[in-house]
Design a protein around this motif. Sequence first.
Motif, PDB file in Angstrom:
ATOM      1  N   SER A 162       0.824  -1.213   0.000  1.00 10.57           N
ATOM      2  CA  SER A 162       0.000   0.000   0.000  1.00 10.57           C
ATOM      3  C   SER A 162       0.857   1.262   0.000  1.00 10.57           C
ATOM      4  N   SER A 183       0.513   2.599  -3.837  1.00 11.88           N
ATOM      5  CA  SER A 183       0.130   1.192  -3.873  1.00 11.88           C
ATOM      6  C   SER A 183       0.730   0.511  -5.100  1.00 11.88           C
ATOM      7  N   SER A 208      -5.063  -0.629  -0.561  1.00 11.11           N
ATOM      8  CA  SER A 208      -4.658  -2.032  -0.502  1.00 11.11           C
ATOM      9  C   SER A 208      -5.431  -2.792  -1.568  1.00 11.11           C
TER      10      SER A 208
END
Length: 245
Positions: A162, A183, A208
């Motif tokens: 992330s 990310s 994420s």
Amino acid sequence: MHLSRCRKCGRVMKGERIDPYRVKLTCSCGFSDFRTMTEKVKTVNPFFQKGGFSPLLESERGKMVLTMQRANREHLEIISLEEISMLVSSDFDLPEVLQHVTAKVATQLKVSVCNIYLREGDEVVLAATHGFDPAFIGKIRIKIGDGITGSVARDGQYISLSRASQDPRYRYFPELQEEKYNSMLSFPIGDKKEVYGVINLNTTSIRSFHEDEIYFVSIIANLILTAIKLRQQVASSRKAAEASA
């Protein structure tokens, strides 16, 4: 409209989607065929044949909206996989197939960049991109084991971060004048014996990658591998034919 070659006469076949999983291909010579998604892909289908409605409590409405959004995304993923499957089995050259794949994946998963690297000796080389300048295709080279991408190419295991730009393995390319991406999902393209390349997804935002998104990318990686092997077989057959001529 989906296009493919007839296995009997070699003419271009016309395709028509007959349900969410199958495309019927027909040729003017009378030959017909069906293309279906694998059972593994079918398992992501979120829909039921029958549905019912019942009153919702206020606290349940947000959950229902999220469920509907995810169902819609997964439905679109199935359509994208169908389209990419047809590209893989088409007559397009590998660079063109890979370029289409990067665009479709970037659009589907809403990422800033989607890159595909293919292995050449002890390096992986940028082969297709959505988000980078196409002029860098063939010029960006990463040593196996170097950086996040090189680590994935070496180990054959995906890496999902992330805050990728803060990872000590992160590699910045100043010649691209790129932003530092947060990310990152880096997934190997390969089988149990060999890694043929890597597909990377990047965003400037911090997020994420969810399990279902990683699963989607794993299927894309397998389709890319199929495209590579099919075209290797065609090239090998042509060489054998030329040698025997």
